[in-house]
Design a protein around this motif. Structure first.
Motif, short mmCIF file in Angstrom:
data_model
loop_
_atom_site.label_atom_id
_atom_site.label_comp_id
_atom_site.label_asym_id
_atom_site.label_seq_id
_atom_site.Cartn_x
_atom_site.Cartn_y
_atom_site.Cartn_z
N LEU A 1 0.83 -1.21 0.00
CA LEU A 1 0.00 0.00 0.00
C LEU A 1 0.87 1.26 0.00
N GLU A 2 1.99 1.20 0.71
CA GLU A 2 2.91 2.34 0.71
C GLU A 2 3.48 2.59 -0.68
N LYS A 3 3.75 1.51 -1.42
CA LYS A 3 4.25 1.66 -2.78
C LYS A 3 3.23 2.35 -3.67
N LEU A 4 1.95 2.06 -3.41
CA LEU A 4 0.88 2.67 -4.20
C LEU A 4 0.51 4.06 -3.70
N GLY A 5 1.01 4.41 -2.51
CA GLY A 5 0.73 5.73 -1.96
C GLY A 5 -0.67 5.89 -1.41
N VAL A 6 -1.26 4.79 -0.85
CA VAL A 6 -2.61 4.86 -0.28
C VAL A 6 -2.59 4.23 1.10
N LYS B 1 -11.80 9.63 -8.09
CA LYS B 1 -11.03 10.65 -8.79
C LYS B 1 -9.53 10.43 -8.65
N ILE B 2 -9.14 9.64 -7.65
CA ILE B 2 -7.71 9.37 -7.41
C ILE B 2 -7.25 8.24 -8.32
N GLU B 3 -6.20 8.48 -9.07
CA GLU B 3 -5.63 7.46 -9.95
C GLU B 3 -4.59 6.64 -9.19
N VAL B 4 -4.77 5.33 -9.21
CA VAL B 4 -3.82 4.43 -8.53
C VAL B 4 -2.92 3.79 -9.58
N PRO B 5 -1.60 3.92 -9.44
CA PRO B 5 -0.70 3.31 -10.43
C PRO B 5 -0.80 1.79 -10.39
N SER B 6 -0.70 1.16 -11.55
CA SER B 6 -0.72 -0.29 -11.61
C SER B 6 0.60 -0.85 -11.10
N PRO B 7 0.60 -2.09 -10.59
CA PRO B 7 1.84 -2.70 -10.08
C PRO B 7 2.92 -2.75 -11.16
N GLN B 8 4.15 -2.41 -10.78
CA GLN B 8 5.25 -2.32 -11.75
C GLN B 8 6.34 -3.35 -11.53
N GLU B 9 6.23 -4.16 -10.45
CA GLU B 9 7.33 -5.08 -10.15
C GLU B 9 7.58 -6.07 -11.28
N MET B 10 6.53 -6.68 -11.80
CA MET B 10 6.72 -7.70 -12.84
C MET B 10 7.20 -7.10 -14.15
N PRO B 11 6.61 -5.98 -14.62
CA PRO B 11 7.16 -5.37 -15.84
C PRO B 11 8.63 -4.95 -15.68
N LEU B 12 8.98 -4.47 -14.48
CA LEU B 12 10.38 -4.09 -14.25
C LEU B 12 11.29 -5.31 -14.27
N LEU B 13 10.82 -6.42 -13.69
CA LEU B 13 11.61 -7.65 -13.71
C LEU B 13 11.78 -8.15 -15.14
N TYR B 14 10.71 -8.06 -15.92
CA TYR B 14 10.80 -8.48 -17.33
C TYR B 14 11.82 -7.64 -18.08
N ALA B 15 11.76 -6.32 -17.86
CA ALA B 15 12.70 -5.42 -18.53
C ALA B 15 14.14 -5.70 -18.10
N THR B 16 14.32 -6.01 -16.81
CA THR B 16 15.67 -6.31 -16.30
C THR B 16 16.23 -7.59 -16.94
N LEU B 17 15.38 -8.61 -17.04
CA LEU B 17 15.82 -9.87 -17.67
C LEU B 17 16.20 -9.65 -19.13
N LYS B 18 15.38 -8.89 -19.84
CA LYS B 18 15.68 -8.62 -21.25
C LYS B 18 16.99 -7.84 -21.38
#
Length: 286
Positions: free
Chosen positions: A198-203, A227-244
């Motif tokens: 929740l801290e990562k999402l800022g809520v 009205k508040i936009e919650v960012p989608s989880p980024q851990e998996m996309p970041l891991l994918y980018a790191t592997l590539k």
């Protein structure tokens, strides 16, 4: 006793009684009614209404009548388990409308369905050509089910010989700003993990209307304030980018070195990472 009070008491009593009878007969009574069960339900309801409003009617006689009629589908269900012929009479049988892409006109007439109605049923299943259908049946419950011919069915991972891990149902871990510890435990997570996410999402928990953990361990939330936009989880996309990136770096190292042993090592490890990306990439990119 005043008539108005008598009617109120009778209404409450028979409402509880009808609810209890329906619970006893099971969920099938409200999901898949046969003709027999449909008539049975109407009859019980009419008896209840007559006894509630007919002040000169004896409650005990109405109760006996309702319990007798309610027992009939229970007994019919027991007989249906032992006799298919009896089951076909009471519950009915499905009627085939299309077989091998051919419409069975006689069955349509038997069930009093027109061609337009059949086409409407097909369109509700996202089917627009009868010739594309391998098998279509009108179930005894009134449901209409369609199986497309093999060449018209969408491709599945099995058709491509691809192996996918099983997907479990999402666990609701926050509801109305409250943590559901049982669901959190079933998801294999702790309160500390939840607070961190929740801290990562800022809520904060108090702002979360609904929070769910999917089978891959990602937390998604819906807030009270839309009205508040919650960012989608980024851990998996970041891991994918790191592997590539690691895989690409190893390929560059292999191309940039003159050492034969180092070139082989870089190439082999680059291939291993690529194999991992091929296996789990579809998960990490979600």
């Amino acid at each position: 006793m005043p008539d108005w009070l008598n009617i109120i008491l009778r209404s409450v009593f028979f409402l509880i009684l009808l609810f209890s009878i329906t619970k006893w007969l099971g969920k099938k009574q409200i999901s898949q009614l046969s003709f027999f069960e449909y008539v049975n339900g109407i009859t019980i309801g009419n008896i209840g209404a007559e006894v509630v409003t007919g002040l000169d009617q004896r409650v005990s006689l109405g109760l006996i009548s309702m319990l007798t009629i309610a027992a009939l589908p229970f007994l019919a269900g027991l007989l249906s388990l032992k006799s298919k012929k009896f089951r076909d009479i009471v519950e009915g049988k499905g009627t085939i409308f299309i077989k091998d892409g051919k419409i069975l006109e006689e069955n349509l007439k038997k069930e009093r369905y027109t061609t337009d109605e059949l086409l409407t049923l097909l369109r509700k299943k996202n089917v627009y050509r009868a010739a594309d259908v391998e098998f279509a049946v009108l179930e005894a419950t009134g449901d209409f089910n369609v199986m497309l011919k093999k060449e018209n069915q969408p491709l599945t991972p099995k058709d491509l010989s691809m192996k996918f891990p099983s997907v479990k149902e999402p666990q609701t871990v926050i509801m109305d700003g409250e943590i559901l510890d049982e669901s959190l435990a079933q998801a294999g997570r702790s309160r500390g993990w939840l607070h961190t996410e929740l801290e990562k999402l800022g809520v904060t928990i108090e702002n979360v209307f609904l929070g769910q953990v999917d089978s891959y361990g990602q937390l998604t939330v819906d807030l009270f304030d839309d009205k508040i936009e919650v960012p989608s989880p980024q851990e998996m996309p970041l891991l994918y980018a790191t592997l590539k990136k690691c895989q690409a770096d190893l390929e560059l190292f292999a191309l940039g070195t003159e050492n034969t042993e180092a070139k082989k090592m870089y190439s082999a490890n680059s291939k291993k990472i690529q194999d991992v990306v091929d296996k789990v990439g579809y998960i990490l990119k979600e």
